[in-house]
Scaffold this active site. Structure first.
Site, short mmCIF file in Angstrom:
data_model
loop_
_atom_site.label_atom_id
_atom_site.label_comp_id
_atom_site.label_asym_id
_atom_site.label_seq_id
_atom_site.Cartn_x
_atom_site.Cartn_y
_atom_site.Cartn_z
CG HIS A 123 79.57 23.72 98.19
ND1 HIS A 123 79.58 24.06 96.26
CD2 HIS A 123 78.75 25.01 97.96
CE1 HIS A 123 79.09 25.01 95.68
NE2 HIS A 123 78.65 25.52 96.39
CB SER A 245 84.70 -3.86 112.78
OG SER A 245 85.85 -4.42 112.82
CE LYS A 251 84.28 1.46 112.73
NZ LYS A 251 84.99 1.48 110.87
CD GLU A 258 80.16 1.61 104.33
OE1 GLU A 258 79.94 2.72 105.05
OE2 GLU A 258 80.23 0.92 104.43
#
Length: 395
Positions: A123, A245, A251, A258
């Site tokens: 979880h 980015s 970043k 992804e």
């Protein structure tokens, strides 16, 4: 694949005397020349042709005249596309099987080569002490299952429909055994009606096998998406799997991970599109033409994502300190409860006692001790990597 099947069909027609030896030889020669021209982009499918089938016949007629016009004797575009699609899917499924086996092998190597304590989650909450070896071995076995499913699906669809024509056979004693052997099929798809009824079914089965592997890829990518965040910091990705980015110079984003995670959507969409086409009576219906784009797109996107995984698995690095620091005392509570149960305390009583003392459960314990005590078959102290390696060898 259509050219390959056409060559086998020519040989079969020669075997029953529909084509003479010289005619068959000329057709085979020109089919080989067309295959070479197509491979080198010297021949391009364009608006001159209705489809790939008619392009082949047009080329042969251009080169050989009436001999080229004999090619289509005893067959239909229905069995042409069925045999070409099955040949194409056999190739793709063999590639999927090999790729999943390779991924499983890399996971096994990493499971055997390093074993670092890490938090285990259920979880998305802290659960028990786990290890990188257990994580890698888990994905190894999962991708072995995927390799086996690809192999089994390939065997299931390894049947030759060539010679069933438009779904009712023809008034020629076609040498279907010859085309079956020549094209490398395991068996003959006997009944012409069954050949048409299989349309869509075998494409769905192939996409389901691909989807099985993509689901495991999606979960693995999800783990890495979490583990690479600054909040976790468990994993460092190879630089080529990240991008900067467009606006934030501080970043590095796990963009490739992804995209791998999202690739299952293409496979699921392809399955859905084909499945929705199949509310049809027996016999050929033109609706089925629409299935080709979905099938090619699903396999293209799915295999492309999986092909990135071996380099990712070999190049990712664990951050041992961050993983150890994330293991907190309550994660030993399950160990405590099971130890008491093993000593004779009813498990529910041991469970309540361990829950009450959860914050104290880690006193005097280390992650290594917890992992060493996890002796159930398959758990960290008994990973059975040799058994997994033995299974991998036959995949």
């Amino acid at each position: 694949h259509d050219i390959t099947a056409s060559k086998a069909h020519v040989e079969g027609l020669a075997n029953i005397g529909v084509l003479g030896a010289d005619e068959a030889s000329a057709l085979a020669r020109e089919l080989d020349a067309l295959a070479a021209d197509f491979a080198s982009d010297a021949f391009v499918l364009d608006a001159r042709f209705e489809d790939g089938h008619s392009a082949i016949e047009a080329r042969l007629t251009e080169r050989l005249g009436d001999i080229g016009r004999k090619l289509h004797t005893g067959r239909s575009r229905n069995d042409q596309v069925l045999v070409a699609t099955r040949l194409w899917l056999k190739e793709k499924l063999a590639g999927l099987q090999g790729l999943c086996a390779r991924i499983a092998g890399i996971c096994l190597e990493r499971a055997a080569g390093e074993s670092l304590p890490m938090p285990g989650y259920t979880h998305l909450q802290h659960a028990v002490v786990s290890s990188t070896a257990l994580w890698f071995a888990g994905f190894a076995e999962s991708f072995m299952d995927d390799a086996q499913r690809a192999r089994d699906t390939l065997a299931w669809l390894d049947a030759n429909p060539l010679g069933t024509a438009a779904g009712y056979g023809v008034n020629l004693a076609l040498d279907r055994e010859h085309t079956t052997r020549t094209l490398g099929f395991a068996r003959l798809q006997i009944n012409p009606v069954a050949a048409q009824l299989s349309r869509g079914k075998f494409e769905l089965a192939a996409l389901e096998a691909l989807g099985s592997a993509l689901l495991d890829l999606r979960r693995l990518a999800w783990d890495l998406s979490l583990f690479t965040t600054s909040e976790f910091g468990f994993v460092t990705l190879p630089e080529e799997f990240t991008t900067g980015s467009s606006i934030m110079p501080n970043k590095r984003n796990p963009d490739v991970i992804e995209l791998m995670r999202g690739s299952y959507a293409s496979v699921a969409a392809a399955r859905c599109e084909i499945e929705q086409l199949l509310s049809l009576p027996s016999g050929y219906q033109r609706d089925l033409q629409i299935s080709k784009g979905a099938l090619v797109h699903g396999f293209g996107r799915g295999l492309a994502a999986l092909e990135l995984l071996p380099d990712l698995l070999e190049g990712m690095h664990w951050n041992a300190e961050r993983m150890r620091a994330a293991i907190e005392p309550s994660m030993y509570a399950t160990d405590m409860a099971i130890e008491q149960a093993a000593a004779g305390v009813p498990f529910r009583e041991a469970y309540r006692a361990a829950a009450e003392a959860a914050t104290e459960a880690g006193k005097g314990r280390t992650p290594e001790q917890s992992l060493a005590a996890r002796v159930s078959p398959g758990a960290h102290a008994d990973l059975r990597l040799d058994e997994l390696r033995a299974r991998l060898k036959v995949l």
